[in-house]
Write a protein that holds these residues in place. Sequence first.
Motif, PDB file in Angstrom:
ATOM      1  N   ILE A 131       0.347   1.927 -12.877  1.00  0.00           N
ATOM      2  CA  ILE A 131      -0.098   2.483 -11.599  1.00  0.00           C
ATOM      3  C   ILE A 131      -1.517   2.014 -11.292  1.00  0.00           C
ATOM      4  CG2 ILE A 131      -1.239   4.701 -12.157  1.00  0.00           C
ATOM      5  CD1 ILE A 131       1.596   4.162  -9.588  1.00  0.00           C
ATOM      6  N   PHE A 132      -2.312   1.773 -12.336  1.00  0.00           N
ATOM      7  CA  PHE A 132      -3.654   1.204 -12.153  1.00  0.00           C
ATOM      8  C   PHE A 132      -3.551  -0.199 -11.556  1.00  0.00           C
ATOM      9  CE2 PHE A 132      -6.979  -1.597 -13.786  1.00  0.00           C
ATOM     10  CZ  PHE A 132      -8.131  -0.942 -13.358  1.00  0.00           C
ATOM     11  N   LEU A 133      -2.671  -1.034 -12.098  1.00  0.00           N
ATOM     12  CA  LEU A 133      -2.498  -2.391 -11.586  1.00  0.00           C
ATOM     13  C   LEU A 133      -1.922  -2.384 -10.176  1.00  0.00           C
ATOM     14  CD1 LEU A 133      -1.124  -4.132 -14.812  1.00  0.00           C
ATOM     15  CD2 LEU A 133      -3.420  -4.340 -13.837  1.00  0.00           C
ATOM     16  N   PHE A 134      -0.978  -1.471  -9.945  1.00  0.00           N
ATOM     17  CA  PHE A 134      -0.395  -1.336  -8.607  1.00  0.00           C
ATOM     18  C   PHE A 134      -1.494  -0.940  -7.621  1.00  0.00           C
ATOM     19  CE2 PHE A 134       3.838   0.272  -6.547  1.00  0.00           C
ATOM     20  CZ  PHE A 134       3.640  -0.607  -5.495  1.00  0.00           C
ATOM     21  N   GLY A 135      -2.347  -0.004  -8.034  1.00  0.00           N
ATOM     22  CA  GLY A 135      -3.455   0.417  -7.180  1.00  0.00           C
ATOM     23  C   GLY A 135      -4.434  -0.705  -6.915  1.00  0.00           C
ATOM     24  N   TRP A 136      -4.675  -1.543  -7.926  1.00  0.00           N
ATOM     25  CA  TRP A 136      -5.560  -2.693  -7.769  1.00  0.00           C
ATOM     26  C   TRP A 136      -5.012  -3.628  -6.682  1.00  0.00           C
ATOM     27  CZ3 TRP A 136      -8.209  -5.205 -12.610  1.00  0.00           C
ATOM     28  CH2 TRP A 136      -9.106  -6.182 -12.197  1.00  0.00           C
ATOM     29  N   ALA A 137      -3.711  -3.916  -6.765  1.00  0.00           N
ATOM     30  CA  ALA A 137      -3.089  -4.786  -5.763  1.00  0.00           C
ATOM     31  C   ALA A 137      -3.144  -4.153  -4.374  1.00  0.00           C
ATOM     32  CB  ALA A 137      -1.644  -5.076  -6.163  1.00  0.00           C
ATOM     33  N   ALA A 138      -2.857  -2.842  -4.290  1.00  0.00           N
ATOM     34  CA  ALA A 138      -2.869  -2.154  -3.001  1.00  0.00           C
ATOM     35  C   ALA A 138      -4.270  -2.110  -2.401  1.00  0.00           C
ATOM     36  CB  ALA A 138      -2.319  -0.740  -3.162  1.00  0.00           C
ATOM     37  N   GLY A 139      -5.274  -1.972  -3.252  1.00  0.00           N
ATOM     38  CA  GLY A 139      -6.644  -1.955  -2.763  1.00  0.00           C
ATOM     39  C   GLY A 139      -7.122  -3.299  -2.260  1.00  0.00           C
ATOM     40  N   ILE A 147       0.836  -1.212   0.000  1.00  0.00           N
ATOM     41  CA  ILE A 147       0.000   0.000   0.000  1.00  0.00           C
ATOM     42  C   ILE A 147       0.865   1.254   0.000  1.00  0.00           C
ATOM     43  CG2 ILE A 147      -1.621   1.332   1.409  1.00  0.00           C
ATOM     44  CD1 ILE A 147      -2.754  -1.430   2.329  1.00  0.00           C
ATOM     45  N   LEU A 148       1.846   1.318   0.903  1.00  0.00           N
ATOM     46  CA  LEU A 148       2.683   2.516   0.981  1.00  0.00           C
ATOM     47  C   LEU A 148       3.601   2.616  -0.233  1.00  0.00           C
ATOM     48  CD1 LEU A 148       3.152   4.956   2.763  1.00  0.00           C
ATOM     49  CD2 LEU A 148       4.943   3.696   3.972  1.00  0.00           C
ATOM     50  N   GLY A 149       4.006   1.479  -0.795  1.00  0.00           N
ATOM     51  CA  GLY A 149       4.786   1.498  -2.030  1.00  0.00           C
ATOM     52  C   GLY A 149       3.986   2.104  -3.168  1.00  0.00           C
ATOM     53  N   PHE A 150       2.724   1.740  -3.245  1.00  0.00           N
ATOM     54  CA  PHE A 150       1.824   2.300  -4.255  1.00  0.00           C
ATOM     55  C   PHE A 150       1.665   3.808  -4.070  1.00  0.00           C
ATOM     56  CE2 PHE A 150      -2.788   3.429  -4.611  1.00  0.00           C
ATOM     57  CZ  PHE A 150      -2.811   3.658  -5.987  1.00  0.00           C
ATOM     58  N   LEU A 151       1.392   4.241  -2.842  1.00  0.00           N
ATOM     59  CA  LEU A 151       1.226   5.671  -2.570  1.00  0.00           C
ATOM     60  C   LEU A 151       2.514   6.446  -2.867  1.00  0.00           C
ATOM     61  CD1 LEU A 151      -0.775   5.461   0.790  1.00  0.00           C
ATOM     62  CD2 LEU A 151      -1.663   6.141  -1.454  1.00  0.00           C
ATOM     63  N   SER A 152       3.645   5.841  -2.546  1.00  0.00           N
ATOM     64  CA  SER A 152       4.934   6.491  -2.805  1.00  0.00           C
ATOM     65  C   SER A 152       5.200   6.613  -4.296  1.00  0.00           C
ATOM     66  CB  SER A 152       6.063   5.705  -2.129  1.00  0.00           C
ATOM     67  OG  SER A 152       5.859   5.615  -0.732  1.00  0.00           O
ATOM     68  N   CYS A 191      -5.464  -5.453  -0.403  1.00  0.00           N
ATOM     69  CA  CYS A 191      -4.561  -5.927   0.658  1.00  0.00           C
ATOM     70  C   CYS A 191      -5.216  -6.000   2.027  1.00  0.00           C
ATOM     71  CB  CYS A 191      -3.336  -5.010   0.733  1.00  0.00           C
ATOM     72  SG  CYS A 191      -2.099  -5.343  -0.543  1.00  0.00           S
ATOM     73  N   ASN A 192      -5.772  -4.891   2.489  1.00  0.00           N
ATOM     74  CA  ASN A 192      -6.253  -4.818   3.865  1.00  0.00           C
ATOM     75  C   ASN A 192      -7.389  -3.805   3.942  1.00  0.00           C
ATOM     76  OD1 ASN A 192      -6.198  -3.828   6.797  1.00  0.00           O
ATOM     77  ND2 ASN A 192      -4.865  -5.617   6.881  1.00  0.00           N
ATOM     78  N   GLU A 193      -8.522  -4.213   4.477  1.00  0.00           N
ATOM     79  CA  GLU A 193      -9.744  -3.423   4.359  1.00  0.00           C
ATOM     80  C   GLU A 193      -9.577  -1.958   4.779  1.00  0.00           C
ATOM     81  OE1 GLU A 193     -11.002  -7.706   5.128  1.00  0.00           O
ATOM     82  OE2 GLU A 193      -9.417  -6.339   5.778  1.00  0.00           O
ATOM     83  N   ASN A 194      -9.243  -1.721   6.043  1.00  0.00           N
ATOM     84  CA  ASN A 194      -9.217  -0.326   6.499  1.00  0.00           C
ATOM     85  C   ASN A 194      -7.997   0.430   5.988  1.00  0.00           C
ATOM     86  OD1 ASN A 194      -7.612  -1.983   8.246  1.00  0.00           O
ATOM     87  ND2 ASN A 194      -7.590  -0.350   9.764  1.00  0.00           N
ATOM     88  N   THR A 195      -6.850  -0.241   5.855  1.00  0.00           N
ATOM     89  CA  THR A 195      -5.643   0.445   5.394  1.00  0.00           C
ATOM     90  C   THR A 195      -5.715   0.760   3.907  1.00  0.00           C
ATOM     91  OG1 THR A 195      -4.447  -0.854   7.049  1.00  0.00           O
ATOM     92  CG2 THR A 195      -3.134   0.432   5.517  1.00  0.00           C
ATOM     93  N   SER A 196      -6.254  -0.148   3.106  1.00  0.00           N
ATOM     94  CA  SER A 196      -6.455   0.137   1.682  1.00  0.00           C
ATOM     95  C   SER A 196      -7.450   1.280   1.513  1.00  0.00           C
ATOM     96  CB  SER A 196      -6.961  -1.120   0.965  1.00  0.00           C
ATOM     97  OG  SER A 196      -5.975  -2.134   0.955  1.00  0.00           O
ATOM     98  N   GLY A 197      -8.457   1.314   2.387  1.00  0.00           N
ATOM     99  CA  GLY A 197      -9.393   2.433   2.371  1.00  0.00           C
ATOM    100  C   GLY A 197      -8.714   3.736   2.739  1.00  0.00           C
ATOM    101  N   GLY A 198      -7.777   3.681   3.682  1.00  0.00           N
ATOM    102  CA  GLY A 198      -7.014   4.877   4.039  1.00  0.00           C
ATOM    103  C   GLY A 198      -6.187   5.384   2.883  1.00  0.00           C
ATOM    104  N   ALA A 199      -5.614   4.440   2.112  1.00  0.00           N
ATOM    105  CA  ALA A 199      -4.850   4.824   0.918  1.00  0.00           C
ATOM    106  C   ALA A 199      -5.743   5.545  -0.082  1.00  0.00           C
ATOM    107  CB  ALA A 199      -4.223   3.586   0.284  1.00  0.00           C
ATOM    108  N   LEU A 200      -6.960   5.041  -0.259  1.00  0.00           N
ATOM    109  CA  LEU A 200      -7.906   5.682  -1.181  1.00  0.00           C
ATOM    110  C   LEU A 200      -8.230   7.100  -0.714  1.00  0.00           C
ATOM    111  CD1 LEU A 200      -9.803   5.571  -3.602  1.00  0.00           C
ATOM    112  CD2 LEU A 200     -11.520   4.493  -2.117  1.00  0.00           C
ATOM    113  N   LEU A 201      -8.442   7.268   0.590  1.00  0.00           N
ATOM    114  CA  LEU A 201      -8.715   8.604   1.120  1.00  0.00           C
ATOM    115  C   LEU A 201      -7.547   9.545   0.856  1.00  0.00           C
ATOM    116  CD1 LEU A 201     -10.392  10.617   2.765  1.00  0.00           C
ATOM    117  CD2 LEU A 201      -9.365   9.634   4.849  1.00  0.00           C
ATOM    118  N   LEU A 202      -6.328   9.060   1.041  1.00  0.00           N
ATOM    119  CA  LEU A 202      -5.149   9.886   0.798  1.00  0.00           C
ATOM    120  C   LEU A 202      -5.061  10.298  -0.673  1.00  0.00           C
ATOM    121  CD1 LEU A 202      -2.585  11.167   1.908  1.00  0.00           C
ATOM    122  CD2 LEU A 202      -1.411   8.989   1.593  1.00  0.00           C
TER     123      LEU A 202
END
Length: 455
Positions: free
Chosen positions: A162-170, A137-142, A172-183
């Motif tokens: 970046i779309f595929l990376f985002g798909w994988a990051a989304g 997730i943080l790798g994707f955001l970075s 991963c983990n319910e609340n943390t992937s959601g936090g990435a989306l919010l960011l």
Amino acid sequence: MAFLWILFFILIFIFNICTPLISDDFDYMSQARSGNSLWDLILQEYNQYMTWNGRSVTFILYRIFLCAPEIILKFANSIVYMILSMLIYFNIDNKKKYDVTVFVLVQLGLWIFGVRFPQTILWECGAFVYLWGMTIILGFLSAVRYLVSNNRKESVLSCALIFLFGWAAGWCNENTSGGALLLLIITAVCIYLTEKKVSRIIISAIAGNVIGLGFLVLGPGVRSRASSIEELHSGLYGIVARVQKLTLLNEEAFLILLIIFAATIIWSLYYHNKKGDNVKQILFALRYRIIFFVVYLATVYALAATAVPQIRALFGAGIFLLIACIQGIVDNLRLDNDGKTDSTKQMLSFLYGSVIAAMSIYLFFQIIDCGAMLIRIRRDYDERIAYIEQQIAAGETDIVVAQFHEDFDNAYTCAYEMELTDDPEYWINVQYKNFFGVNSITAIPYDEWEENYSN
């Protein structure tokens, strides 16, 4: 800084090696090693996705590495830990080119304040869910931050990747992937307000993240698992109860980090108020740490949408809060200065320096003490496995083993929380039994076992 990187890699590798396989590791290893190909592992994960758990990206990696020798698994886990620490380092603004202070703060933050460090970083099953998931997730955001901030060319290939990376990051983990989306959404809004447009990179990243998160939270297994959890309250009362429990977990996990964050904010407000800055200027100066703090809060309280999980589910939120705290310290030391050296600013540098030194001394003694205990636990574990194999070779199918020495328990192990018991039907005993293919495995205190079974 290279020396420190090597030092902390060696430390985390030693701690990984000394952490035995625990509970679910045996269950998943039995599954993984029963497969004959990658396709078999994918089918195993598909079955889990349909019946129990939607975190397929990290679990398929987990299954693959369980097929390798244990030393490879431990080495890979150590590398991923170091990658996560470097991603946190990357996301700190206003640091020097090779900033030893920031890197040390990252390591201190992870080792001392990492949520349930033994469960989320050292225990293999937990590490793949939380450590590996957060790293993705943080790798994707970075990656998104790097592409946007450096005005990289928005080619079709970069948007697709970046779309595929985002798909994988989304996924991963319910609340943390959601936090990435919010960011990402906050980033898109900020860019639009200043530039009146949003790059295709951001749009592709959000689209991928949304799809991955959809695959995660809408999986049949997630609904099945959620329905199996019973709560005392439902409806509005249930939500209030969840929020209360999450607040208590938040206090337990993050009280000191929250105090540090508040201190950095207070100092910055004092400095900017003294400077005569208006509200807009102050918010702009504090924007990075405020954004990560908002994402941390959202990542914690998003868990109120479901039954309150174990505290380790706050691991990703803790990483967002850690970034906010370190950013605040760096801002206080580097930006809130103007190049002056008056007594107040000297006092601040002394205060932060003293806190960092105190934390480093504390961690040093913790690593020495807990590391020694982990080595002893690993010895107990190796003796246990060797004894089981010896008994199986002798034709025994109902095996009694020794529990770990109680004196070896420490802050960097969860082996005692998921230990064998004297009940052969206990779920962890059953995992051992199934893994070794025997009728039963029972565990009794070490001294009692040594007296009656060691010979």
